[in-house]
Enzyme design. Structure first.
Site, PDB file in Angstrom:
ATOM      1  CB  CYS A 276      13.050  19.055  51.832  1.00 28.20           C
ATOM      2  SG  CYS A 276      13.649  20.721  51.482  1.00 28.20           S
ATOM      3  CB  CYS A 288       6.865  38.865  47.756  1.00 29.87           C
ATOM      4  SG  CYS A 288       7.613  37.542  46.787  1.00 29.87           S
TER       5      CYS A 288
END
EC number: 2.3.2.31
Length: 701
Positions: A276, A288
């Site tokens: 998007c 992470c």
């Protein structure tokens, strides 16, 4: 005498009738009760009376503390000797479950007992939480753009009407609906959001790739922006050059801004979502690299900025789960070679260790589990020993079978992964760096990659329906056909050492020509069903097009330098559905003066005005057969315009060809292409001319 002896005996205190003559002994032998500790009467001896006073005060304080904890008013000091009222345990325990006849439930979030009316029951699950905790939970989720709301205790989704009832806040509900709308529109590839500040208007620009100038229709806004780069409109400028100009101006403004400090975060901490385009900030706290977009829910890798699955970090892609940058090409190639060479040894070693470990470890594990199971139970030793012996004996028989099955299944899987998945994953798209030269065998390229993904690289990697995905960087001459529609890139740039980059119909061409050099370009565009990809443009003197990828871009106005003996030949072959372009034979073309001047000062036009025009005026002319040194320039450029809809299109195609050729154009110094003196052969066609629309156009300049 007998009565006096009986009254003086030590057993007289036990009698029901007290003897007034024996006060001392009767006092000493009296019974001690719980009531006497609080209401002891002072005797003639003060020392004995003061012994029980501290103990009574301590017990009284403990009782008051217990009463305060149970939210009950303290009892008065004078407590009656009735045992039913002396122990308040029973009425206090019943008050915990009910208050004034109402049932109390404990909230699992705040652990506070409240009436059942304050704990609404959610639809789809049986969990209940108090209104205060639910409102705080929903407020935090909506503020952080998380609209996939679920129950705080399970994964059951909350209906929008439930969210509205719990929140009871119009402002938060409006923001929640806006985030839901954005999440829905993020799946539409033709949706473009207005880049103007404080404007949340979206435009569904379906089929506008060939005419990328969009206008926001919100009242009071009217901002113009580009379909391809989704930024402010940049006439006569490519999307890449406009992006570089914006970055330069932003850097200059930031350096002169008083609030700018060198300690600000790096640009690598902010990247757009690959689906998007929403900007995401990743904190450099050792987290992470598996990211999830809060707007569209896309799961992607922060290092390669690609949508991933759960096996992404197990594949040899070079992306690590905790690292800050992906592996270099050299490291990936070395890891691949080491894996291919050392896989048989490693697999054999693993199988050799796993088989005896399972044969010995499984019986030991079974024996320990059975022993711990019978350890806390009241069973006989013989029964426990028999169960342990039977379990161990059975595991000794089944352990070799389990080990054989594990090795027989695990070894082929590991071999298939090493010799199948690893080479395919690394060599997909040239990532392994292995290439085959002409007569030189296999060559491995150990060159390092360009480095981590930046914001600009992430924007270029965004999936967009635009026809142009070619980059204008570099100075290599050639034709780039990276657009999905296989468009044409024509750049009759400077005829000197400096190349010019102009994009047409989805590609980029850098033309670098020298003395007595010749350039021939031919491009073909096949008709598509999508209206936005059925159109081609060959340059116009209008700024109504983005020049990034450019189906429908423009050729900037420029003046060719005077070079001696330089000819330029361009051949364009476009196969598309009929458009409003009309060309006639060479005899029908008249040399108007208006066609010789560049189109400067024209008003910008949007998609509707662009589609209404049939022919765009050419910004310059190159006369065939005339040398550039003599200063006679004439060009005839044809531009098929955008087709309004599929209903207006015709499936028939024409084979008419308009040619402007010359026998002497190939010579370094052509005198003329005809017997007559050279004349300009380009004029603006009248839109009212009812001429035939050709399908194939070949132009020679």
């Amino acid at each position: 005498m007998g009565s006096e002896k009986d009254s003086e005996s030590p057993h007289s205190s036990v009698s029901g009738i007290p003897n007034p003559k024996c006060r001392g002994p009767g006092k000493k032998q009296g019974r001690i009760s719980f009531h006497s500790l609080f209401h002891s009467k002072r005797g003639p001896r003060g020392s004995k009376a003061n012994v029980g006073t501290p103990l009574a005060q301590q017990l009284h304080q403990q009782q008051q503390i217990q009463q305060q904890q149970l939210l009950q008013p303290p009892t008065p000091t004078n407590v009656s000797s009735d045992p039913s009222t002396a122990d308040p345990a029973e009425p206090l325990s019943t008050s915990q479950a009910s208050l004034g006849g109402q049932e109390l439930l404990e909230c699992p979030l705040c652990l506070v007992r409240q009436p059942a009316e304050q704990l609404p029951e959610l639809q789809g699950c049986s969990h209940r939480s108090c209104l205060c905790c639910l409102r705080q939970y929903l407020r935090i989720e909506i503020t952080e753009s998380r609209v996939q709301l679920s129950c705080p205790e399970c994964a059951e989704r909350l209906a929008p009407w439930q969210v509205a009832l719990i929140l009871d806040d119009p402002n938060l509900m409006e923001k929640y609906e806006e985030f839901l709308l954005r999440r829905c529109l993020a799946s539409d590839p033709d949706c473009r959001w207005c880049p103007a500040p404080d404007c949340g208007f979206a435009v569904i620009a379906s089929g506008c790739a060939s005419c990328p100038r969009l206008v926001c229709r919100r009242e009071g806004c009217g901002a113009e922006f580009c379909y391809h780069c989704k930024q402010a409109w940049h006439p006569n400028q490519t999307c890449d050059s406009a992006r570089q100009q914006r970055a330069l101006s932003l850097r200059t403004h930031s350096n002169h801004s008083p609030s700018y400090t060198a300690e600000q975060g790096h640009t690598d901490d902010i990247k757009p979502c690959p689906r998007c385009g929403a900007y995401i900030i990743k904190m450099n706290d050792g987290s992470c690299n598996h990211m999830t977009c809060a707007v569209c829910g896309c799961e992607f890798c922060w290092l390669c900025m690609k949508e991933i699955s759960d096996l992404h970090y197990l594949s040899p892609s070079g992306c690590t789960f905790w690292g800050k940058k992906p592996w270099s090409r050299k490291k990936k190639i070395l890891w691949q070679l080491g894996t291919l060479i050392g896989a048989p040894v490693g697999i054999t070693l693993i199988a050799g260790i796993a088989v005896p470990a399972m044969v010995i470890g499984i019986p030991v594990y079974i024996g320990r589990k059975i022993h711990s199971h019978y350890e806390g139970k009241k069973t006989s030793h013989h029964r426990r020993n028999l169960a342990i012996t039977g379990g161990v004996a059975l595991s000794i028989i089944t352990a070799p079978v389990i080990a054989a099955v594990s090795v027989g299944i695990g070894v082929p899987i590991m071999l298939a992964y090493v010799y199948g998945v690893v080479p395919i994953s690394l060599c997909r798209g040239g990532g392994c760096g292995v290439s085959r030269g002409k007569g030189r065998g296999v060559r491995i390229d150990f060159d390092e990659d360009d480095g981590p993904i930046t914001v600009a690289d992430a924007w270029r990697a965004l999936k967009s329906p635009s026809l142009g995905e070619s980059s204008l960087e570099g100075a290599a001459s050639g034709l780039s056909t990276t657009s999905p529609s296989e468009g044409l890139s024509v750049a009759p740039g400077g005829l000197g050492d400096t190349p010019h980059f102009n994009t047409l119909a989805g590609g980029a061409l850098g033309a670098r020509t020298g003395k007595y050099s010749r350039l021939e370009v031919q491009g073909t565009e096949l008709g598509k069903e999508v209206a936005g990809r059925e159109t081609g443009s060959l340059g116009a003197a209008s700024d109504c097009a983005s020049t990034r990828g450019m189906a429908g871009s423009i050729t900037s106005s420029y003046t060719l330098p005077d070079r001696e003996g330089t000819n330029l030949e361009i051949q364009v072959d476009i196969e598309t559905k009929p458009s409003h372009l009309c060309l006639t034979t060479e005899e029908d073309l008249a040399p108007p003066t208006a066609a010789m001047a560049p189109g400067v000062g024209e008003e910008p036009q949007d998609c509707s005005s662009r589609r209404s025009r049939t022919v765009m005026d050419s910004p310059l002319g190159l006369s065939p057969g005339m040398s550039l040194r003599e200063g006679l320039r004439d060009v005839t450029l044809a531009q098929p315009e955008s087709i309004r809809s599929d209903l207006e299109m015709s499936d028939t195609q024409s084979d008419d060809i308009a040619e402007l050729t010359s026998d002497d154009c190939d010579s370094p110094h052509p005198k003329s292409c005809h017997g007559a003196p050279p004349q300009a052969t380009c004029r603006a066609l009248n839109p009212t001319d009812s001429l035939h629309c050709p399908d194939n156009v070949i132009l020679y300049v």
